[in-house]
Write a protein that holds these residues in place. Structure first.
Motif, PDB file in Angstrom:
ATOM      1  N   GLY A  45      21.581   5.018 -16.336  1.00 45.11           N
ATOM      2  CA  GLY A  45      21.300   4.038 -17.378  1.00 45.11           C
ATOM      3  C   GLY A  45      20.336   4.551 -18.434  1.00 45.11           C
ATOM      4  N   GLN A  46      19.395   3.701 -18.811  1.00 44.02           N
ATOM      5  CA  GLN A  46      18.446   4.045 -19.862  1.00 44.02           C
ATOM      6  C   GLN A  46      17.485   5.148 -19.430  1.00 44.02           C
ATOM      7  OE1 GLN A  46      16.328   0.648 -21.314  1.00 44.02           O
ATOM      8  NE2 GLN A  46      15.263   1.758 -22.947  1.00 44.02           N
ATOM      9  N   SER A  47      17.335   5.338 -18.108  1.00 51.81           N
ATOM     10  CA  SER A  47      16.413   6.365 -17.617  1.00 51.81           C
ATOM     11  C   SER A  47      16.798   7.751 -18.117  1.00 51.81           C
ATOM     12  CB  SER A  47      16.378   6.356 -16.087  1.00 51.81           C
ATOM     13  OG  SER A  47      15.805   5.178 -15.588  1.00 51.81           O
ATOM     14  N   ASP A  48      18.094   8.007 -18.220  1.00 51.25           N
ATOM     15  CA  ASP A  48      18.538   9.326 -18.673  1.00 51.25           C
ATOM     16  C   ASP A  48      18.028   9.613 -20.082  1.00 51.25           C
ATOM     17  OD1 ASP A  48      19.890   9.722 -16.302  1.00 51.25           O
ATOM     18  OD2 ASP A  48      21.798   8.978 -17.072  1.00 51.25           O
ATOM     19  N   GLN A  49      18.126   8.628 -20.953  1.00 56.16           N
ATOM     20  CA  GLN A  49      17.679   8.802 -22.332  1.00 56.16           C
ATOM     21  C   GLN A  49      16.158   8.945 -22.407  1.00 56.16           C
ATOM     22  OE1 GLN A  49      18.995   5.722 -24.975  1.00 56.16           O
ATOM     23  NE2 GLN A  49      17.838   6.488 -26.733  1.00 56.16           N
ATOM     24  N   VAL A  50      15.463   8.101 -21.640  1.00 56.41           N
ATOM     25  CA  VAL A  50      14.000   8.143 -21.638  1.00 56.41           C
ATOM     26  C   VAL A  50      13.498   9.499 -21.150  1.00 56.41           C
ATOM     27  CG1 VAL A  50      11.918   7.199 -20.558  1.00 56.41           C
ATOM     28  CG2 VAL A  50      13.713   5.660 -21.358  1.00 56.41           C
ATOM     29  N   ASN A  51      14.069   9.983 -20.055  1.00 56.87           N
ATOM     30  CA  ASN A  51      13.596  11.240 -19.478  1.00 56.87           C
ATOM     31  C   ASN A  51      13.943  12.453 -20.324  1.00 56.87           C
ATOM     32  OD1 ASN A  51      12.449  10.014 -17.199  1.00 56.87           O
ATOM     33  ND2 ASN A  51      14.417   9.947 -16.165  1.00 56.87           N
ATOM     34  N   TYR A  79      11.275   3.102 -11.375  1.00 56.21           N
ATOM     35  CA  TYR A  79      12.641   3.453 -11.745  1.00 56.21           C
ATOM     36  C   TYR A  79      13.212   4.642 -10.978  1.00 56.21           C
ATOM     37  CZ  TYR A  79      11.742   0.286 -15.615  1.00 56.21           C
ATOM     38  OH  TYR A  79      11.436  -0.821 -16.355  1.00 56.21           O
ATOM     39  N   GLY A 129       6.829   4.947 -24.392  1.00 56.44           N
ATOM     40  CA  GLY A 129       8.156   4.517 -23.975  1.00 56.44           C
ATOM     41  C   GLY A 129       8.569   5.050 -22.621  1.00 56.44           C
TER      42      GLY A 129
END
Length: 256
Positions: A205-211, A179, A235
């Motif tokens: 995208g979703q990477s911002d939330q995950v990180n 990613y 996760g």
């Protein structure tokens, strides 16, 4: 013949005396410091000019890595080696890859590296045909110079891998994940990790939330463990793996 009047003779005699005095004074060398300076004489100490201030702040010796600069075709990151207050080596530890980017990077990066060593600053020309890469290079280069100058200020610790007796800041190599890239910087003092931070992580995208959830946990775990033997965050498997890889690279450098 009429005789001269005594009063008139006295006036004429006085006038002659005054004229003589004025003439003598006009022939006396000037003793005023300002007059001497105007005539090309030595300037007195009080009037001597002081050396100009505002000299450029020196850069600290060692190896320092600038922040990654994102471009339209990928990230660019520059690492500098400084010796004797001068840049002796510049290299791009990260540059756009894939497709035409490989050719552009292989052509432009060596030129940018050489230009940096020659200029000793970020004031280098853009390489024709590599506008975005050149722009990212210069941005990361300026970041590296800023860090090197901060390290060169009195009382500051050395730059990345500089070997300061107190604290060292070391940046690991970039770890590529599915990613996006992950890169870790650690501060080591007394043989222990006192601070860990991810200077680069997957974005968008979703990477911002995950990180935002995973990286702080990874940073805390690195400090607590003191090594790269930390657990992956649920996760965030790819980010965790990239983090551990870059963390191990930083630890290897710190141990050199």
């Amino acid at each position: 013949m009429r005789k001269s009047h005594p009063v008139r003779r006295a006036v004429l005699a006085t006038a002659a005396t005054v004229s003589g005095i004025v003439l003598l004074l006009s022939l006396k060398p000037a003793s005023d410091p300002g007059s001497a300076a105007a005539a090309g004489g030595a300037v007195p100490p009080a009037a001597a000019q002081s050396p100009q201030g505002g000299a450029a702040q020196p850069i600290g010796d060692g190896t320092v890595t600038g922040d990654a600069a994102q471009t339209q075709y990928g990230a660019v990151q520059v690492r500098l080696t400084v010796s004797g207050g001068k840049i002796t080596k510049a290299e791009a530890v990260q540059a756009p890859k894939g497709g035409q980017s490989d050719q552009v990077t292989s052509n432009s990066v060596p030129r940018l590296n050489r230009a940096t060593v020659t200029a000793q600053s970020a004031d280098i020309d853009v390489v024709s045909g590599a506008t975005y890469t050149s722009g990212g290079y210069k941005k990361s280069l300026q970041s590296a110079l800023d860090k090197a100058r901060a390290a060169g200020s009195p009382g500051a610790s050395g730059p990345d891998g500089a070997g300061s007796a107190q604290a060292r800041t070391v940046t690991g190599d970039v770890a590529q994940t599915q990613y996006g890239p992950v890169q870790v910087r650690i501060t080591v003092s007394g043989g222990k990790i006192t601070k860990a931070e991810a200077v680069q992580t997957p974005e968008g995208g979703q990477s911002d939330q995950v990180n935002s959830a995973a990286v702080p946990k990874l940073n805390q775990a690195a400090v607590a463990a003191g090594d790269a033997g930390i657990d992956a965050v649920s996760g965030a498997t790819y980010t965790s793996a990239g983090y551990k890889q870059s963390l191990q690279s930083a630890l290897d450098k710190a141990g050199d």
